[in-house]
Design a protein around this motif. Structure first.
Motif, PDB file in Angstrom:
ATOM      1  N   TYR A 182       7.840  -9.699  19.994  1.00 47.40           N
ATOM      2  CA  TYR A 182       7.118  -9.853  18.721  1.00 47.40           C
ATOM      3  C   TYR A 182       5.696 -10.371  18.928  1.00 47.40           C
ATOM      4  O   TYR A 182       4.827 -10.136  18.116  1.00 47.40           O
ATOM      5  CB  TYR A 182       7.898 -10.782  17.785  1.00 47.40           C
ATOM      6  CG  TYR A 182       7.916 -12.223  18.230  1.00 47.40           C
ATOM      7  CD1 TYR A 182       8.967 -12.728  18.978  1.00 47.40           C
ATOM      8  CD2 TYR A 182       6.861 -13.083  17.919  1.00 47.40           C
ATOM      9  CE1 TYR A 182       8.979 -14.027  19.416  1.00 47.40           C
ATOM     10  CE2 TYR A 182       6.869 -14.398  18.358  1.00 47.40           C
ATOM     11  CZ  TYR A 182       7.924 -14.866  19.102  1.00 47.40           C
ATOM     12  OH  TYR A 182       7.907 -16.166  19.536  1.00 47.40           O
ATOM     13  N   GLN A 183       5.479 -11.061  20.053  1.00 42.85           N
ATOM     14  CA  GLN A 183       4.144 -11.627  20.276  1.00 42.85           C
ATOM     15  C   GLN A 183       3.063 -10.549  20.323  1.00 42.85           C
ATOM     16  O   GLN A 183       1.905 -10.814  19.999  1.00 42.85           O
ATOM     17  CB  GLN A 183       4.111 -12.399  21.605  1.00 42.85           C
ATOM     18  CG  GLN A 183       4.821 -13.723  21.581  1.00 42.85           C
ATOM     19  CD  GLN A 183       6.294 -13.594  21.966  1.00 42.85           C
ATOM     20  OE1 GLN A 183       6.842 -12.500  22.043  1.00 42.85           O
ATOM     21  NE2 GLN A 183       6.931 -14.723  22.212  1.00 42.85           N
ATOM     22  N   LEU A 186       2.043  -9.729  16.818  1.00 44.23           N
ATOM     23  CA  LEU A 186       1.821 -10.931  16.006  1.00 44.23           C
ATOM     24  C   LEU A 186       0.403 -11.019  15.448  1.00 44.23           C
ATOM     25  O   LEU A 186       0.190 -11.194  14.247  1.00 44.23           O
ATOM     26  CB  LEU A 186       2.141 -12.148  16.880  1.00 44.23           C
ATOM     27  CG  LEU A 186       2.001 -13.528  16.290  1.00 44.23           C
ATOM     28  CD1 LEU A 186       3.148 -13.772  15.344  1.00 44.23           C
ATOM     29  CD2 LEU A 186       2.025 -14.579  17.403  1.00 44.23           C
ATOM     30  N   ALA A 271      17.357 -19.696   9.170  1.00 48.70           N
ATOM     31  CA  ALA A 271      16.922 -20.552  10.273  1.00 48.70           C
ATOM     32  C   ALA A 271      15.544 -20.183  10.795  1.00 48.70           C
ATOM     33  O   ALA A 271      15.008 -20.901  11.627  1.00 48.70           O
ATOM     34  CB  ALA A 271      17.939 -20.453  11.417  1.00 48.70           C
ATOM     35  N   PHE A 273      11.948 -19.827  11.982  1.00 47.13           N
ATOM     36  CA  PHE A 273      10.968 -20.892  12.085  1.00 47.13           C
ATOM     37  C   PHE A 273       9.562 -20.351  12.290  1.00 47.13           C
ATOM     38  O   PHE A 273       8.620 -20.764  11.629  1.00 47.13           O
ATOM     39  CB  PHE A 273      11.357 -21.821  13.244  1.00 47.13           C
ATOM     40  CG  PHE A 273      10.411 -22.961  13.434  1.00 47.13           C
ATOM     41  CD1 PHE A 273      10.371 -23.996  12.514  1.00 47.13           C
ATOM     42  CD2 PHE A 273       9.561 -23.001  14.516  1.00 47.13           C
ATOM     43  CE1 PHE A 273       9.491 -25.051  12.676  1.00 47.13           C
ATOM     44  CE2 PHE A 273       8.678 -24.053  14.684  1.00 47.13           C
ATOM     45  CZ  PHE A 273       8.646 -25.075  13.764  1.00 47.13           C
ATOM     46  N   LEU A 274       9.421 -19.394  13.210  1.00 53.40           N
ATOM     47  CA  LEU A 274       8.094 -18.950  13.606  1.00 53.40           C
ATOM     48  C   LEU A 274       7.306 -18.344  12.445  1.00 53.40           C
ATOM     49  O   LEU A 274       6.156 -18.716  12.206  1.00 53.40           O
ATOM     50  CB  LEU A 274       8.201 -17.943  14.758  1.00 53.40           C
ATOM     51  CG  LEU A 274       6.848 -17.426  15.232  1.00 53.40           C
ATOM     52  CD1 LEU A 274       6.049 -18.530  15.888  1.00 53.40           C
ATOM     53  CD2 LEU A 274       7.021 -16.268  16.193  1.00 53.40           C
ATOM     54  N   LEU A 277       6.265 -20.786   9.887  1.00 50.07           N
ATOM     55  CA  LEU A 277       5.278 -21.673  10.499  1.00 50.07           C
ATOM     56  C   LEU A 277       3.883 -21.049  10.447  1.00 50.07           C
ATOM     57  O   LEU A 277       2.891 -21.713  10.179  1.00 50.07           O
ATOM     58  CB  LEU A 277       5.673 -21.948  11.959  1.00 50.07           C
ATOM     59  CG  LEU A 277       4.717 -22.802  12.786  1.00 50.07           C
ATOM     60  CD1 LEU A 277       4.728 -24.242  12.306  1.00 50.07           C
ATOM     61  CD2 LEU A 277       5.085 -22.755  14.266  1.00 50.07           C
ATOM     62  N   ILE A 278       3.826 -19.746  10.698  1.00 52.87           N
ATOM     63  CA  ILE A 278       2.532 -19.080  10.730  1.00 52.87           C
ATOM     64  C   ILE A 278       2.002 -18.813   9.321  1.00 52.87           C
ATOM     65  O   ILE A 278       0.827 -19.022   9.050  1.00 52.87           O
ATOM     66  CB  ILE A 278       2.650 -17.748  11.507  1.00 52.87           C
ATOM     67  CG1 ILE A 278       2.934 -18.031  12.975  1.00 52.87           C
ATOM     68  CG2 ILE A 278       1.384 -16.913  11.354  1.00 52.87           C
ATOM     69  CD1 ILE A 278       3.239 -16.795  13.783  1.00 52.87           C
ATOM     70  N   ALA A 289      13.747 -24.926   6.877  1.00 52.34           N
ATOM     71  CA  ALA A 289      13.519 -25.140   8.305  1.00 52.34           C
ATOM     72  C   ALA A 289      12.137 -25.729   8.559  1.00 52.34           C
ATOM     73  O   ALA A 289      11.977 -26.694   9.312  1.00 52.34           O
ATOM     74  CB  ALA A 289      13.692 -23.822   9.057  1.00 52.34           C
ATOM     75  N   LEU A 292      11.720 -29.313   7.196  1.00 55.57           N
ATOM     76  CA  LEU A 292      12.347 -30.316   8.061  1.00 55.57           C
ATOM     77  C   LEU A 292      11.435 -30.652   9.236  1.00 55.57           C
ATOM     78  O   LEU A 292      11.227 -31.815   9.583  1.00 55.57           O
ATOM     79  CB  LEU A 292      13.696 -29.799   8.572  1.00 55.57           C
ATOM     80  CG  LEU A 292      14.417 -30.672   9.599  1.00 55.57           C
ATOM     81  CD1 LEU A 292      14.699 -32.057   9.035  1.00 55.57           C
ATOM     82  CD2 LEU A 292      15.713 -30.026  10.051  1.00 55.57           C
ATOM     83  N   GLN A 293      10.845 -29.635   9.845  1.00 52.86           N
ATOM     84  CA  GLN A 293       9.964 -29.868  10.990  1.00 52.86           C
ATOM     85  C   GLN A 293       8.718 -30.650  10.557  1.00 52.86           C
ATOM     86  O   GLN A 293       8.278 -31.563  11.241  1.00 52.86           O
ATOM     87  CB  GLN A 293       9.598 -28.530  11.636  1.00 52.86           C
ATOM     88  CG  GLN A 293       8.900 -28.659  12.971  1.00 52.86           C
ATOM     89  CD  GLN A 293       7.400 -28.764  12.837  1.00 52.86           C
ATOM     90  OE1 GLN A 293       6.826 -28.261  11.886  1.00 52.86           O
ATOM     91  NE2 GLN A 293       6.767 -29.429  13.788  1.00 52.86           N
ATOM     92  N   GLN A 296       9.575 -34.193  10.025  1.00 55.17           N
ATOM     93  CA  GLN A 296       9.751 -34.892  11.297  1.00 55.17           C
ATOM     94  C   GLN A 296       8.416 -35.226  11.922  1.00 55.17           C
ATOM     95  O   GLN A 296       8.221 -36.289  12.493  1.00 55.17           O
ATOM     96  CB  GLN A 296      10.590 -34.037  12.249  1.00 55.17           C
ATOM     97  CG  GLN A 296      10.957 -34.724  13.537  1.00 55.17           C
ATOM     98  CD  GLN A 296      10.199 -34.167  14.733  1.00 55.17           C
ATOM     99  OE1 GLN A 296       9.464 -33.195  14.609  1.00 55.17           O
ATOM    100  NE2 GLN A 296      10.362 -34.793  15.873  1.00 55.17           N
ATOM    101  N   SER A 310      19.132 -32.513   8.700  1.00 58.62           N
ATOM    102  CA  SER A 310      19.680 -31.561   9.670  1.00 58.62           C
ATOM    103  C   SER A 310      21.116 -31.200   9.301  1.00 58.62           C
ATOM    104  O   SER A 310      21.519 -30.035   9.402  1.00 58.62           O
ATOM    105  CB  SER A 310      19.656 -32.157  11.090  1.00 58.62           C
ATOM    106  OG  SER A 310      18.342 -32.466  11.467  1.00 58.62           O
ATOM    107  N   ILE A 313      21.067 -28.788   6.336  1.00 57.93           N
ATOM    108  CA  ILE A 313      20.680 -27.414   6.685  1.00 57.93           C
ATOM    109  C   ILE A 313      21.812 -26.710   7.434  1.00 57.93           C
ATOM    110  O   ILE A 313      21.987 -25.504   7.322  1.00 57.93           O
ATOM    111  CB  ILE A 313      19.405 -27.431   7.566  1.00 57.93           C
ATOM    112  CG1 ILE A 313      18.215 -27.840   6.718  1.00 57.93           C
ATOM    113  CG2 ILE A 313      19.151 -26.079   8.183  1.00 57.93           C
ATOM    114  CD1 ILE A 313      16.905 -27.591   7.375  1.00 57.93           C
ATOM    115  N   THR A 314      22.573 -27.474   8.213  1.00 56.38           N
ATOM    116  CA  THR A 314      23.606 -26.877   9.055  1.00 56.38           C
ATOM    117  C   THR A 314      24.889 -26.580   8.280  1.00 56.38           C
ATOM    118  O   THR A 314      25.536 -25.563   8.515  1.00 56.38           O
ATOM    119  CB  THR A 314      23.918 -27.829  10.230  1.00 56.38           C
ATOM    120  OG1 THR A 314      22.688 -28.119  10.895  1.00 56.38           O
ATOM    121  CG2 THR A 314      24.875 -27.197  11.213  1.00 56.38           C
TER     122      THR A 314
END
Lengths: 339, 297
Positions: A182-183, A186, A271, A273-274, A277-278, A289, A292-293, A296, A310, A313-314
């Motif tokens: 995927y990079q 991206l 779940a 994240f990437l 995040l972007i 997700a 939560l990050q 933290q 956590s 979410i789980t």
């Protein structure tokens, strides 16, 4: 023989079985321990989360014992007493029997009894805007699952059930695109989305899935191939349109494969994240997700609320596993082997 | 072309239309642009400037962090993938003995693999906390030793991540279990009649029959390990510390893209990652002719 098909050749000798059982129990304890630690921490009082030097890990959450006046009960040099309070230097005055003693916090222990501290959950919910994050996550999950089911099943139908020239080439092309990490795509995609003004919205997280995902196209194609071609031929003779055959014959017969697709896509999006995040920049848009990050990174040692969130979410994922266990395990073996 | 052929072609293209549009927009176009950007200086705000091979030259000759990231990624792959395979085969073999409660054990070993990565990363950060974490607490209580700093220690950070990856081997284990149930029982009968003990039965019957499954899990494991990102991002706050000891390939690529806005450079990195993955999987497939056994061929 059919009854013990699948048992390995090491044989059902009794001693070995008991030995294996012992190893399995030990390993289960190891695998479950992190879960236990997560739940236990999420229910601990702030003061019990960090262990003091020399203390063993505490599994059962506790709360301080107090007398009728609400004063903490303590133990000092093996003798029970009451904490009367602390002075400006942080030294406590303890009432041990009839005498008063001055002691530093590390010199005495506050008596504990079992007690669950749900306030970690309440704190995490407040600090994270939980309901909003949950709504965002579910919105993305549902949109992506529906989009994937529609686009992948149509494409798979074309590849598996319609004999047109070029379908084999398209199929191999589809497989080949799975090789590309995927990079590679991206940054050009980010550039496009930012020109379109989509960065900071849900669109980059949803729109690509409306056009099919190679892996699930592959999965559904394999499944559609297994349905007898006669059924399609009969439908065509009956004057059924291609879409009619798809909607009324193939889709109803493919429920297991469609369920697997929906389930795995849901889990992945829950779940993921990437991508959030972007592309998500405003905390009102955060998924669970990413929220939560972010939480933290701002409260690095708030382990009580962090473990509470956590757990939250789980839990739905674990519940989903128990509800759909067969689809789950079949899906993994279907994707892993039959492909 | 007959009428029915023409109708099939039309319907085929019509049904695949969403995918065809998607592939053009989300695969082909970005692939082409990614090649182009990799030869450019590009920060997304201003338009790309052609600089030829400079990005690639810098990667290999002028960027110690890149080389460190390659090293870290290979290190992680070299330990996490083989250990993961060995342990998941071991667990599958144990479960395959059909002890009482096997369904419960299978669930227990599988569950960690479905925990959302952000949550499991958070959980392990806390389990491996040097002072108050579970692991060091147990080491102190049971063995009386002071455990290492784990993720806070540059020598232990990668082993910590390998350890954590073993917790999530459930998917591979389930696939191995399915592979084991496909081994024909007759082969075990023959081995028993020939007087083979458990080890030789494993070595000469079970293992060869599992090789196609091993190949699959090996390739999936390699691809996953080369792209390792989420856990390390969460556990190091996106920094790859301490001392770049957890600066993995995908993380460094992400940092170049979105911290330093070196998008062209990141595209060059992405293509090198593609080459790395491609070469490794190709090598595995090439070698597989010598070690993968397909029953019935």
């Amino acid at each position: 023989m059919a009854s013990d098909r699948g048992t390995s050749g090491i044989g059902p000798r009794k001693g070995e079985r008991w030995g294996a059982l012992l190893v399995l129990v030990a390993l289960s304890v190891l695998f479950l321990a992190p879960f236990g630690w997560m739940v236990s921490t999420s229910l601990k009082h702030e003061s019990r989360i960090f262990t003091r030097p020399g203390e063993p890990p505490q599994w059962i959450p506790t709360t301080e014992r107090t007398d009728e006046q609400g004063r903490p009960l303590v133990t000092w040099q093996g003798r029970p007493g009451v904490d009367l309070g602390r002075d400006a230097d942080g030294r406590h005055t303890l009432l041990i029997g009839d005498e008063q003693v001055q002691a530093w916090p590390e010199d005495f222990a506050v008596q504990q009894r079992m007690g669950l501290h749900w306030e970690n959950y309440a704190r995490a919910f407040e600090m994270m805007d939980f309901v909003q994050n949950l709504r965002n996550t579910l919105f993305i999950c549902v949109a992506v699952v529906l989009g994937t089911l529609a686009s992948c099943s149509l494409t798979a139908y074309s590849l598996a059930r319609i004999p047109w020239r070029g379908r084999t080439a398209l199929f191999f092309f589809c497989i080949a695109t799975m090789m590309v990490p995927y990079q590679v795509t991206l940054i050009p995609l980010f550039a496009v989305y930012s020109r379109l003004g989509w960065v900071g919205t849900f669109l980059p997280l949803i729109v690509p899935y409306l056009f099919g995902t190679p892996f699930y196209i592959f999965l559904l194609r394999q499944f559609f191939l297994g349905i007898p071609q006669d059924l399609s031929a009969a439908a065509r003779i009956d004057g059924c349109s291609e879409f009619g055959a798809f909607a009324h014959i193939i889709v109803p017969l493919s429920k297991p494969a469609l369920a697997t697709t929906a389930l795995f896509m849901f889990l992945f999006q829950w779940a993921d994240f990437l991508n959030p995040l972007i592309y998500l920049q405003d905390d009102r848009h955060y998924t669970l997700a990413i929220a939560l990050q972010q939480f933290q990174s701002q409260h690095e040692s708030a382990w009580g609320p962090l473990m509470a969130m956590s757990t939250v979410i789980t839990l739905p994922i674990i519940a989903l596993f128990f509800l759909t266990q067969r689809t789950f395990i079949q899906g993994i073996t279907m994707t892993g082997l039959k492909g | 072309m007959t009428t029915s052929e023409r109708r099939h072609l039309r319907n085929g293209l019509l049904f695949a239309l969403p995918y065809l549009i998607g592939v053009a927009a989300f695969v082909v176009y970005p692939l082409v642009m990614s090649v182009y950007y990799s030869f450019c200086r590009y920060n997304i705000i201003s338009s790309p400037v052609w600089i030829g091979l400079d990005n690639y030259r810098e990667l290999f000759f002028n960027d110690p962090v890149f080389l460190k990231a390659v090293y870290n990624t290979l290190y992680y792959t070299a330990f996490a993938v083989p250990l993961g395979l060995a342990f998941s085969i071991g667990l599958a073999m144990l479960l395959n003995l059909r002890t009482p409660g096997v369904a419960v054990f299978r669930t227990v070993f599988f569950l960690p693999s479905i925990v959302p990565m952000v949550a499991s990363a958070m959980l392990w950060l806390w389990v491996l906390n040097p002072e108050s974490g579970l692991v060091n607490g147990l080491l102190r209580q049971v063995a009386g030793i002071d455990g290492p700093g784990w993720l806070a220690d540059e020598h232990w950070s990668k082993p910590s991540l390998v350890l954590m990856s073993l917790w999530g081997l459930g998917t591979a284990m389930v696939i191995f279990l399915a592979g084991l149930s496909d081994v024909p029982q007759a082969l075990y009968e023959v081995a028993r009649i020939d007087g083979a003990g458990p080890w030789r039965t494993f070595r000469h019957v079970t293992l060869p029959m599992l090789t196609p499954t091993i190949l699959f899990n090996l390739v999936m494991g390699l691809i996953g390990a080369f792209q390792y990102f989420t856990q390390v991002y969460v556990m190091t706050g996106g920094r790859g510390g301490p001392v770049d000891s957890t600066m993995f390939y995908a993380l460094y690529l992400y940092r170049n893209s979105f911290y330093y806005l070196r998008m062209g450079y990141a595209c060059a990195m992405a293509w090198m990652l593609f080459v790395l993955i491609f070469v490794c999987t190709a090598a595995v497939f090439a070698s597989s002719r010598r070690w993968v056994y397909y029953h019935g061929e």
